[in-house]
Design an enzyme around this catalytic site. Structure first.
Site, PDB file in Angstrom:
ATOM      1  N   ASN A  10      -3.693  45.597  62.285  1.00 55.22           N
ATOM      2  CA  ASN A  10      -2.836  45.309  61.124  1.00 55.22           C
ATOM      3  C   ASN A  10      -3.640  45.547  59.846  1.00 55.22           C
ATOM      4  O   ASN A  10      -4.470  44.726  59.463  1.00 55.22           O
ATOM      5  CB  ASN A  10      -2.359  43.847  61.193  1.00 55.22           C
ATOM      6  CG  ASN A  10      -1.514  43.468  59.989  1.00 55.22           C
ATOM      7  OD1 ASN A  10      -1.037  44.332  59.251  1.00 55.22           O
ATOM      8  ND2 ASN A  10      -1.322  42.174  59.784  1.00 55.22           N
ATOM      9  N   TRP A  11      -3.347  46.669  59.195  1.00 54.47           N
ATOM     10  CA  TRP A  11      -4.106  47.027  57.993  1.00 54.47           C
ATOM     11  C   TRP A  11      -3.680  46.215  56.770  1.00 54.47           C
ATOM     12  O   TRP A  11      -4.308  46.302  55.721  1.00 54.47           O
ATOM     13  CB  TRP A  11      -3.931  48.515  57.682  1.00 54.47           C
ATOM     14  CG  TRP A  11      -4.641  49.440  58.614  1.00 54.47           C
ATOM     15  CD1 TRP A  11      -5.453  49.105  59.657  1.00 54.47           C
ATOM     16  CD2 TRP A  11      -4.621  50.882  58.566  1.00 54.47           C
ATOM     17  NE1 TRP A  11      -5.933  50.242  60.259  1.00 54.47           N
ATOM     18  CE2 TRP A  11      -5.445  51.341  59.617  1.00 54.47           C
ATOM     19  CE3 TRP A  11      -3.988  51.824  57.741  1.00 54.47           C
ATOM     20  CZ2 TRP A  11      -5.646  52.695  59.863  1.00 54.47           C
ATOM     21  CZ3 TRP A  11      -4.182  53.168  57.993  1.00 54.47           C
ATOM     22  CH2 TRP A  11      -5.012  53.602  59.049  1.00 54.47           C
ATOM     23  N   LYS A  12      -2.576  45.498  56.885  1.00 59.92           N
ATOM     24  CA  LYS A  12      -2.029  44.755  55.728  1.00 59.92           C
ATOM     25  C   LYS A  12      -1.875  45.707  54.531  1.00 59.92           C
ATOM     26  O   LYS A  12      -1.508  46.854  54.740  1.00 59.92           O
ATOM     27  CB  LYS A  12      -2.909  43.548  55.413  1.00 59.92           C
ATOM     28  CG  LYS A  12      -3.138  42.661  56.630  1.00 59.92           C
ATOM     29  CD  LYS A  12      -3.790  41.368  56.270  1.00 59.92           C
ATOM     30  CE  LYS A  12      -4.005  40.538  57.519  1.00 59.92           C
ATOM     31  NZ  LYS A  12      -4.553  39.227  57.223  1.00 59.92           N
ATOM     32  N   HIS A 101       4.653  37.310  59.901  1.00 57.73           N
ATOM     33  CA  HIS A 101       3.232  37.059  59.637  1.00 57.73           C
ATOM     34  C   HIS A 101       3.111  35.946  58.596  1.00 57.73           C
ATOM     35  O   HIS A 101       3.937  35.841  57.690  1.00 57.73           O
ATOM     36  CB  HIS A 101       2.547  38.339  59.131  1.00 57.73           C
ATOM     37  CG  HIS A 101       1.058  38.207  59.070  1.00 57.73           C
ATOM     38  ND1 HIS A 101       0.422  37.573  58.022  1.00 57.73           N
ATOM     39  CD2 HIS A 101       0.089  38.584  59.935  1.00 57.73           C
ATOM     40  CE1 HIS A 101      -0.888  37.573  58.258  1.00 57.73           C
ATOM     41  NE2 HIS A 101      -1.112  38.191  59.413  1.00 57.73           N
ATOM     42  N   GLU A 103       1.355  35.629  56.074  1.00 56.86           N
ATOM     43  CA  GLU A 103       1.349  36.070  54.661  1.00 56.86           C
ATOM     44  C   GLU A 103       2.776  36.334  54.170  1.00 56.86           C
ATOM     45  O   GLU A 103       3.074  36.122  52.988  1.00 56.86           O
ATOM     46  CB  GLU A 103       0.455  37.308  54.504  1.00 56.86           C
ATOM     47  CG  GLU A 103      -1.010  36.914  54.579  1.00 56.86           C
ATOM     48  CD  GLU A 103      -1.924  37.968  55.166  1.00 56.86           C
ATOM     49  OE1 GLU A 103      -1.518  39.130  55.289  1.00 56.86           O
ATOM     50  OE2 GLU A 103      -3.068  37.609  55.523  1.00 56.86           O
ATOM     51  N   GLU A 172      -1.192  33.159  65.886  1.00 52.27           N
ATOM     52  CA  GLU A 172      -2.152  33.313  64.797  1.00 52.27           C
ATOM     53  C   GLU A 172      -2.249  32.004  64.015  1.00 52.27           C
ATOM     54  O   GLU A 172      -1.518  31.812  63.026  1.00 52.27           O
ATOM     55  CB  GLU A 172      -1.673  34.417  63.849  1.00 52.27           C
ATOM     56  CG  GLU A 172      -1.568  35.770  64.492  1.00 52.27           C
ATOM     57  CD  GLU A 172      -1.973  36.867  63.519  1.00 52.27           C
ATOM     58  OE1 GLU A 172      -2.930  37.563  63.813  1.00 52.27           O
ATOM     59  OE2 GLU A 172      -1.347  36.976  62.448  1.00 52.27           O
ATOM     60  N   GLY A 178      -8.078  35.411  58.238  1.00 54.60           N
ATOM     61  CA  GLY A 178      -8.557  35.902  56.952  1.00 54.60           C
ATOM     62  C   GLY A 178      -9.956  35.461  56.566  1.00 54.60           C
ATOM     63  O   GLY A 178     -10.592  34.632  57.245  1.00 54.60           O
ATOM     64  N   SER A 218      -9.587  36.000  62.974  1.00 56.54           N
ATOM     65  CA  SER A 218     -11.051  36.130  63.011  1.00 56.54           C
ATOM     66  C   SER A 218     -11.579  36.721  64.320  1.00 56.54           C
ATOM     67  O   SER A 218     -12.626  36.312  64.807  1.00 56.54           O
ATOM     68  CB  SER A 218     -11.716  34.770  62.756  1.00 56.54           C
ATOM     69  OG  SER A 218     -11.371  34.305  61.469  1.00 56.54           O
ATOM     70  N   GLY A 239      -7.038  41.824  62.047  1.00 54.77           N
ATOM     71  CA  GLY A 239      -6.832  42.035  60.616  1.00 54.77           C
ATOM     72  C   GLY A 239      -8.038  42.740  60.045  1.00 54.77           C
ATOM     73  O   GLY A 239      -8.164  43.969  60.108  1.00 54.77           O
TER      74      GLY A 239
HETATM   75  C1  PEP Z   1      -4.194  38.303  60.435  1.00 56.02           C
HETATM   76  O1  PEP Z   1      -4.123  37.954  59.254  1.00 56.02           O
HETATM   77  O2  PEP Z   1      -3.185  38.553  61.088  1.00 56.02           O
HETATM   78  C2  PEP Z   1      -5.504  38.412  61.061  1.00 56.02           C
HETATM   79  C3  PEP Z   1      -5.579  38.452  62.363  1.00 56.02           C
HETATM   80  O3  PEP Z   1      -6.551  38.478  60.197  1.00 56.02           O
HETATM   81  P1  PEP Z   1      -8.106  38.459  60.515  1.00 56.02           P
HETATM   82  O4  PEP Z   1      -8.333  39.207  61.795  1.00 56.02           O
HETATM   83  O5  PEP Z   1      -8.714  39.138  59.349  1.00 56.02           O
HETATM   84  O6  PEP Z   1      -8.491  37.027  60.617  1.00 56.02           O
END
Ligand code: PEP
Length: 257
Positions: A10-12, A101, A103, A172, A178, A218, A239
């Site tokens: 997921n590149w966001k 998600h 966000e 998640e 994040g 993470s 992420g």
């Molecule tokens: C996410 O926000 O969906 C996510 C998995 O982020 P990260 O891997 O950066 O914690």
């Protein structure tokens, strides 16, 4: 490694130019080809920003990378300023979309009802849905369990049993997502996944087994191996790790150890 794992990248809202997006995609393609050659049991799903889908789709030939949206509105077209529909991303090569998600829920105020409408429209149009759920706090008293049950019930409301093979549920926990987040302990993830399987069984019975379960938050080279041991897991949502070729290469390499 035991069963086949799904990896969602997921590149966001990254990167900030098409040129960089194509460069990142080339790196992913190389890594995915390496994994395939090595015989690693991995499925790759890439969720780039919708504006890059077309360019990436055109370069996504002879790869096993499946394209996905990051969100969709719950109508195919209409008066929705700024909206992007399932029909639009489907036309650009996406076979599925992430929905719900954190966000989207926190920055855009999306409710469980919104999420359920989006899932229904995706599934009703021969697309899959990657549905994100997760508690904000993991309290010692276990209130997070009630939170998860409500969120899952309401988000999957209206989904029919025959559609469950097209549902991928990504657990998640917000506290683990994040920059600056706390890395989860394997037992915490395991406990939540067992709980989620129970909730899904309460809602859909034995058919709930058709739902694939992912973990996100993470995930990186330092913890992918121990997390992969969790039996309930069908894969991961990445992420930050999806934006750095060195990191995702290291993550893939750990599957070959
Ligand atoms: C996410 O926000 O969906 C996510 C998995 O982020 P990260 O891997 O950066 O914690």
């Amino acid at each position: 490694m035991n069963k086949k794992k799904i990896l969602v990248f997921n590149w966001k809202m990254n990167p900030s130019s098409k040129k960089e997006a194509l460069k990142l995609f080339t790196a992913l393609k190389k890594s995915a080809a390496w994994a395939l050659k090595k015989g690693l049991k991995l499925d790759f799903i890439l969720s780039p920003p919708a504006v890059y889908l077309d360019a990436i789709n055109q370069k996504n030939k002879n790869t096993k990378i499946i394209l996905s949206g990051q969100d969709t509105f719950y109508k195919g077209s209409g008066s929705v300023t700024g909206g992007i529909s399932y029909a639009m991303i489907k036309d650009l090569g996406a076979k599925m979309s992430i929905v719900g998600h954190w966000e989207r829920r926190s920055l855009f105020g999306e409710s469980n009802k919104d999420v359920s409408e989006k899932i229904k429209v995706l599934l009703g149009n021969k697309m899959k849905a990657i549905v994100c759920v997760g508690e904000e706090n993991r309290d010692q008293r276990g209130h997070f369990a009630d939170f998860l049950e409500k969120q899952i019930r309401e988000s999957l409301a209206g989904v029919e049993k025959f559609q469950l093979k097209d549902v991928i549920l990504a657990y998640e926990p917000v506290w683990a997502i994040g920059a600056g987040a706390r890395q989860p302990v394997v037992e915490e993830v395991e406990q939540s996944l067992v709980l989620i399987r129970k909730i899904l069984k309460k809602i859909f019975g034995e058919d709930s087994k058709k739902i694939k379960l992912l973990y996100g938050g993470s995930v990186g080279e330092s913890n992918i191996q121990e997390l992969s041991e969790i039996l309930q897991l069908d894969g991961f949502l990445l992420g930050r790790a999806s934006l750095n070729p060195d990191t995702f290469e290291a993550v893939l390499k750990s599957f070959s150890d």
